[in-house]
Write a protein that holds these residues in place. Structure first.
Motif, PDB file in Angstrom:
ATOM      1  N   VAL C  76     -25.220  -6.459 -35.738  1.00  0.00           N
ATOM      2  CA  VAL C  76     -24.485  -7.717 -35.811  1.00  0.00           C
ATOM      3  C   VAL C  76     -23.671  -7.996 -34.539  1.00  0.00           C
ATOM      4  N   THR C  78     -24.183  -6.791 -31.629  1.00  0.00           N
ATOM      5  CA  THR C  78     -25.148  -7.013 -30.566  1.00  0.00           C
ATOM      6  C   THR C  78     -25.689  -8.432 -30.645  1.00  0.00           C
ATOM      7  N   GLY C  79     -25.928  -8.876 -31.877  1.00  0.00           N
ATOM      8  CA  GLY C  79     -26.424 -10.242 -32.051  1.00  0.00           C
ATOM      9  C   GLY C  79     -25.434 -11.261 -31.527  1.00  0.00           C
ATOM     10  N   VAL C  80     -24.156 -11.061 -31.876  1.00  0.00           N
ATOM     11  CA  VAL C  80     -23.125 -11.983 -31.390  1.00  0.00           C
ATOM     12  C   VAL C  80     -23.116 -11.996 -29.862  1.00  0.00           C
ATOM     13  N   LEU C  82     -25.603 -11.262 -27.885  1.00  0.00           N
ATOM     14  CA  LEU C  82     -26.801 -11.944 -27.370  1.00  0.00           C
ATOM     15  C   LEU C  82     -26.581 -13.451 -27.371  1.00  0.00           C
TER      16      LEU C  82
END
Lengths: 452, 587, 117, 222
Positions: C76, C78-80, C82
């Motif tokens: 999560v 990491t997603g933010v 990205l």
């Protein structure tokens, strides 16, 4: 118990303050009435929540305060109540957000018929550029910026040749016409704000930002810089004057285009020598100044500064205040230089005079003066030699008694208070930070120690 | 239940209750006990004292600013340079070095282990290092007051390009020291933060499931996670800024003219810095707020003798706020010149965050509803917090909504808003929390009268400072202005209001000395406190000794049988059941 | 999750993945070596890069054997981040557009740095 | 913009789903009759604490490098970007780092199976290769500086030096942990005693390898 009463008083007081106090949004002077509407709407929604939640809080404190034999309820949660509250809050949020986004949509979409004007920010001044007959602004670049080309105009760009350059803190706009203001900064971040127009945007060096509005009221409005930009941030002021189309055109025509500016002839020192004869009576043949006649030293002072002061004297921006005894003497003298060419010539002649250091006459606590001077360095330079880029004249090696008098004049509003003296206005704010005469003497005593 | 059972068969470790006390490192020397201590409680107090000390510097700086604003140019020791330096240092000190350090380093260290039933943090040595690096960062920051040019005067946001240019005070040394100090702070904090997270995940006592954690721990835990992920953004921007300043790189520096001369930089973007800064800066708000949310929940529950209303929703909201706080940063940048279309996205995410936040407020008030409210000092502070926070939170809806922000951005409205929500609210909780836990930490009660006086002045005084300030902002008075000078649109009467605010600020500021006096006085003269003076349920009140010794719980760790909010349970004689009290008929 | 000793995965899976990693590395070296330019270069190299990263995280760092909560906790943020990268890329484009529109074009392409290598 | 928004919405959805799953069925105030709830294990993670600590630290480092990459993504769009030619030496260095990662993985497996000799060999080889990587990076810097690619002449150069320096610093930090493990082996610890250290080193090395591959790939492609 007391706390409940205090809460109640604070709630009522807050609401009364909101409705009764004279401090609120300034009267609107642009098309952005829907921004005011969103603020009004937000006030109603949040005000309602504020009153209801806090009244409930105060009531709970009274109703459920500790008393013997009373036991609290055991209710870890209440799903239904919580869902309702979540739903209602979400509704309130949507009610505020939706109009907000719609208005923002209008703000980012500039109308087709908006005319472009560029506002250029620099530490701590404004200047403006209006496209000429072709309605197109030329390109610019930092690498072109120098004393002769303060706007950094691209000399090869045909679009820029007819741009009207306004090297001053005052922008005129015609009423009722949408304007797209392009914002460019030469050095640091600034922000263009006119409170009455409601919209604002930062100026970011290395790019161009924008905002748009349609002025709807005739009048004068202050431009403030609202993004911190260095030590004189608070003194970075400008003015927007909204007027009828005809007045606007007249104003615009009084400024030269980039092409005209670059082809202006330099001053003729030989011609200036004759005109200087009048000046030499007070200022001395070498421009060395004369304390008995209250005339400051001229030689060594920067040409652009003397030129601006002559123009100010002529137009009444300086030397028209009734307490400015010595300025009033100079004003009629300046009018003898009828044309711009005459001014240029005289200045050109003064530039040829040798720079004779003025004798020190003011004494004071140099160390204290040095501390105070730290606030002057940002514009006048560490050695007080002045900087054209910051519109700051030379102070080191100039007549010290004159500096003292001018600082006092600035402080008392005798100089720099005139609406047309836009650079002097900044100095009034800086001089106001000098608390007393002793500080002024200390400061000038320190300036006397600077290398000439 | 589901997590508890599903996880049961996955574990093969020694149950914490059987951990022997001997396992701990007990310091033998005075230095090892009180200075280079590895005991989280001592480290907590070290953090707390350092933070409060530097916080007092921040307070003095704020009074200096207020003097100038209330009485422009009356005081010869204030000039435009040191005014803006005061603005900068005040902001940075309060946000990072006081609030972050006190909430996480101070309260985190003291209460995480003791509330979850652990003997200490899992990495005590790293924990000690964390404090010493923090102290070093504070010293570097203080040193910047004494270097040539003084501390940085770039505003606490340290925006380039002005931070490194002539025309900004402290551009020579102050700014560099500030960045270096921040880098140390972040390294020190990361050490502490790793500890907090791993301790919560791995050192909980038997029976202490995640859903039985007191909200204080939840708040600190989530804030730590936020800080661990957000502080790197500040580190990144600090490192890149130092590259620009010292090595001539152009990450943030475009081609510009400064003092009439072209600089060697070209092509960089100041907006990039702003994005990085606020990617840290916004979560930072919640790093301060979430522990406060947690603590105030516990204080309300204890002193209203009632279970916190909607515990699950409260946990949910803490986590949701934490997650959302990472995608709202650019609401600080609506008028920064960034891509204007970002405004739609960030206004939406920002206003969504209002929902879980509002929910927390409702639940606090609903905790009082049908409670049995003891109006003790901590309770007064908690009620004061709710009131202040409602006000500050609602003004956040103005600034988060992109259109409404247009006229208000960069005015005193912003200053008033974030002081309400980020200064006064958390500080009221801090005071409430200190009064609430003082008996446990020091073993003595604080002086009631002084505390009462302190509360009333602080609460009413702060409101008197910041509520009217919103209206100055609405009128268009900008922030970070040394003086207003003359304008056409600001009413002359505004100056009267400014004077009023300054006088209120001075009164509130001076009263804080009384608080410190009370702390010290009560330490020696205060009435002896019992082990559990508030009749609270959580584990820190169930220790064998007060104050608790090293290892927290004597010979055996407590077992947890119930959630932390068993107040006024129907059918029970007393109105609270400690977490480690076995159910009837089972013990 | 049956922990510790029970967690022996067949050793062959590691070798398989090592082999794959070398193939992928060779692929990205080829992209560089064959001077593939433009979007294709970008896309290829990033795909190779992400595949390698994914394999290492999943196999060597034991991610695929972790519990879901752990995986989420890592994915999560990491997603933010990205998304942050994507937004910054947009921001860079926007800034550059204003530069190209309003600023004079650069006088010459940077010649000073074509030093032989 | 829309894609980002959808992506965010998806992430939020995942988070909410997880939360709901975790919390919605638990009523912490309800106590089961007859079950002594205090005996229920708290569900604490069973991994060694140091391992969890390392994972949290890796999350922090990931966050940092991602933010650097975001800065990279923005800065490269600003028109004055001149890619610098990566020296071929970097491929060699990459190879060294990959090999050291393999060696550590080998040492980790050896430690698990209690093969002390393989463990020593693996650990030593990994360290030597890693030092080789660092030295190689320094040579790459030298080479670039000699060719006139200075830090301040172009943002691409600045990012190159920044990335390599930070990555190198992290490797150096890892070497400290490696030295501790090696010295314990030298002082006669058996495989079981250093197993955790070796395992943590291996995870950290793999992580830094990923970081390097991503950074290197990024710099190659732009």
């Amino acid at each position: 118990m007391v706390i409940a009463i205090v809460l109640f008083v604070l709630i009522v007081g807050s609401v009364l303050f909101h409705f009764l106090s004279p401090w609120y949004l300034t009267p609107l002077a642009s098309n952005w009435s829907n921004i005011d509407d969103t603020i009004g709407l937000t006030f109603w929604v949040t005000g309602f929540v504020f009153v209801v939640v806090n009244l409930f809080l105060a009531w709970c404190v009274i109703r459920y305060r500790k008393c013997d034999g009373h036991k609290a309820d055991y209710e870890p949660e209440n799903k239904k109540l919580e869902s309702w509250l979540t739903g209602l809050t979400a509704l309130g949020v949507i009610a505020m957000l939706a109009p907000g986004l719609l208005v923002w949509g209008e703000f980012v979409t500039v109308p087709e018929d908006a005319s472009e004007v560029e506002a250029v920010g620099q530490q701590w001044h404004w200047s403006f550029r209006v496209p000429g007959v072709d309605n197109k602004l030329g390109t610019t670049d930092v690498r072109f910026i120098n004393a002769d080309n303060p706007f950094g105009m691209n000399p090869d760009d045909p679009d820029g040749q007819d741009d009207v350059l306004i090297a001053g803190n005052e922008l005129h706009l015609p009423i009722g016409k949408p304007v797209k203001l392009l914002l460019r900064s030469k050095d640091v971040l600034h922000n263009f704000t006119v409170a009455q127009f409601r919209v604002k945007m930062d100026l970011v060096p290395g790019m161009v930002s924008y905002l748009w509005f349609t002025p709807t009221e005739v009048g004068e409005f202050d431009i403030l810089c609202e993004e911190y930009c260095g030590v004189a941030h608070f003194a970075m002021r400008g003015r927007v004057i909204v007027e009828e189309e005809a007045d606007y055109q007249a104003w615009l025509n009084s400024y030269s285009t980039y092409a005209e500016m670059s082809s202006q002839p330099a001053g003729n020192a030989a011609a200036g020598e004759t005109a200087y004869a009048v000046c030499s009576v007070c200022h001395g043949t070498q421009g060395e100044g004369n304390v008995a006649l209250n005339s400051p030293k001229l030689n060594g002072q920067e040409a652009w500064y003397m030129k601006r002061q002559l123009e100010y004297f002529k137009s009444g921006a300086r030397g028209s205040h009734e307490d400015d005894v010595y300025g009033k003497q100079m004003a009629p003298m300046a009018t003898t230089l009828v044309t711009d060419t005459a001014i240029n010539d005289v200045i050109a002649y003064i530039e040829t005079l040798p720079d004779i250091p003025a004798p020190a006459t003011v004494t004071g606590d140099v160390l204290h003066g040095q501390e105070v001077f730290a606030n002057c360095v940002a514009c006048h330079g560490a050695d007080g030699q002045g900087l054209q880029a910051l519109n700051a004249p030379r102070v080191a090696g100039m007549t010290d008694w004159y500096l003292v008098r001018q600082l006092q004049n600035f402080k008392q509003g005798i100089r720099g208070a005139h609406r047309k003296d836009m650079y002097g206005h900044q100095m009034t704010m800086m001089a106001a930070t000098l608390p007393d005469e002793q500080t002024i003497n200390d400061l000038v005593a320190y300036i006397n120690t600077l290398p000439q | 239940m589901s997590t508890a059972t599903t996880m049961h068969d996955e574990t093969g470790h020694v149950p914490p209750a059987e951990v022997e006390e001997v396992e701990l490192y007990h310091a033998k020397t005075w230095l090892g006990k009180y200075v280079f201590s590895q005991d989280a409680k001592v480290i907590a107090i070290q953090y707390g004292c350092t933070a409060i000390a530097i916080g007092m510097v921040g307070l003095v700086l704020s009074l200096m600013m207020r003097l100038q604003l209330g009485f422009p140019n009356e005081f010869s020791f204030i000039n435009p340079s040191n005014y803006i330096q005061a603005v900068t240092m005040h902001g940075m000190i309060m946000v990072v070095y006081l609030l972050t350090a006190l909430f996480l380093g101070g309260f985190g260290n003291y209460f995480i282990p003791i509330m979850i039933g652990a003997r200490d943090m899992v990495f005590p040595y790293v924990n000690m290092l964390s404090f010493w690096i923090y102290l070093l960062s504070v010293l570097i920051l203080v040193a910047s007051f004494f270097v040539p040019g003084g501390p940085s005067g770039a505003g606490w946001t340290l925006y380039p390009p002005q931070v490194m240019l002539e025309g900004t005070p402290g551009h020579e040394w102050g700014a560099i020291l500030m960045l270096v100090s921040l880098a140390f702070f972040i390294i020190g904090f990361t050490m502490g933060g790793l500890n907090y997270v791993v301790t919560v995940l791995q050192a909980r006592t038997r029976g202490m499931t995640l859903m039985r954690l007191p909200l204080t721990v939840w708040g600190i835990f989530m804030a730590t996670i936020l800080a661990l992920l957000a502080f790197p953004a500040l580190l990144v921007s600090a490192i890149m800024m130092l590259f620009d300043m010292l090595l001539g790189a152009s990450f943030f520096m475009p081609a510009i003219v400064s003092m009439g001369e072209q600089l060697d930089h070209s092509g960089g973007s100041p907006i990039l810095f702003q994005h990085l800064f606020w990617f840290f800066g916004h979560p930072e708000v919640y790093i301060v707020a979430l522990p406060a949310f947690g603590m105030v929940s516990d204080i309300l529950s204890v002193h209203a003798r009632k279970a916190i209303f909607g515990y699950r929703m409260m946990v949910w909201a803490i986590v949701a706020i934490g997650g959302l706080s990472f995608i709202v940063w650019a609401h600080h940048m609506y008028v920064s010149g960034m891509n204007p279309y970002f405004g739609f996205f960030f206004a939406t995410t920002t206003l969504i965050i209002a929902v879980p936040t509002a929910l927390k407020v409702y639940n606090w008030v609903l905790t009082l509803w049908r409670g049995n409210i003891h109006l003790t000092i901590p309770m007064l502070f908690a009620i004061g917090f709710i009131f202040t926070f409602v006000n500050g939170g609602l003004t956040g809806l103005f600034l988060g909504n992109v259109t409404v922000d247009l006229p208000l951005s960069d005015t005193l409205f912003v200053v008033a808003h974030f002081h309400m929500v980020m200064a006064v609210s958390p500080v009221l909780v801090l005071y409430g929390a200190i009064y609430h836990w003082y008996p446990k930490i020091s073993g003595r009660m604080f002086h009631q009268g002084m505390a009462q006086f302190h509360f009333w002045i602080t609460f009413v005084g702060s409101y008197a400072i910041y509520y009217p300030m919103h209206y100055l902002g609405l009128m268009g008075v900008p922030r970070r202005y040394f003086s207003m000078g003359s304008t056409d649109f600001i009413l002359p009467s505004a100056q009267g209001l400014n004077e009023f605010i300054t006088i209120a600020a001075i009164i509130v500021g001076v009263t804080q000395l009384l608080f410190i006096y009370n702390l010290v006085w009560s330490l020696f003269k205060g009435e002896k406190a019992s082990d559990n003076p508030w009749n609270a349920t959580t584990l820190e009140w169930q220790t064998a000794t007060t104050p608790p010794g090293h290892g927290n719980f004597g010979k055996e760790l407590p077992l947890v049988y119930r959630w932390p909010y068993d107040y006024s349970v129907p059918g029970e004689d007393i109105d609270f059941l400690p977490q480690n009290q076995p159910p009837r008929g089972a013990g | 999750m049956a922990q510790v000793e029970g967690q022996q995965h067949p050793i062959s899976i590691y070798f398989w993945v090592w082999g794959l990693l070398f193939v992928l590395s060779a692929g990205s070296y080829m992209v560089d070596y064959l001077q593939v330019q433009g979007y294709l270069r970008w896309t290829l190299i990033i795909i190779f890069m992400l595949l390698k990263a994914g394999f290492i995280t999943a196999i060597f760092m034991h991610m695929i054997w972790e519990r879901l909560a752990m995986t989420l906790a890592i994915l999560v943020p990491t997603g933010v981040l990205l998304a942050f990268i994507a937004l910054m890329s947009l921001e860079g484009d926007y800034t550059n557009i204003t530069r190209e529109t309003f600023f004079a074009p650069a006088p010459h392409v940077a010649v000073e740095h074509t030093v032989s290598h | 913009m829309t894609i980002t928004l959808l992506f965010m919405a998806f992430l939020m959805g995942v988070v909410v789903w997880w939360l709901v799953k975790q919390t919605i069925n638990i009523k912490p105030w309800v106590m089961d009759d007859g079950v002594l709830v205090g005996d229920v294990d708290a569900g604490v993670l069973s991994e060694p604490k140091a391992k969890t600590g390392l994972w949290v630290f890796l999350a922090v480092v990931t966050s940092m490098f991602c933010l650097f990459i975001s800065a990279y993504a923005m800065r490269m769009k600003l028109g004055d970007w001149t890619p610098l030619p990566e020296p071929d030496l970097l491929w060699v260095n990459t190879g060294l780092l990959v090999l050291s990662s393999i060696a550590l993985q080998w040492a980790r497996n050896a430690a698990k199976q209690d093969r002390i000799d393989s463990l020593k060999v693996g650990l030593n080889v990994a360290g030597v290769l890693t030092i080789g990587f660092i030295v190689g990076q320094l040579f790459a810097w030298r080479q670039l500086v000699d060719d006139g690619y200075f830090l301040n002449s172009n943002p691409a150069n600045a990012f190159f030096y920044l990335f390599t320096a930070l990555h190198g610093l992290h490797i150096l930090g890892g070497l400290v942990a490696w030295i501790r493990a090696v010295s314990r082996l030298w002082r006669g610890s058996d495989a079981a005693q250093v197993r955790l250290s070796v395992e943590l080193c291996a995870v950290y090395w793999h992580f830094l390898l990923i970081v390097w591959l991503i950074l290197f790939g990024l710099m190659l492609s732009t």
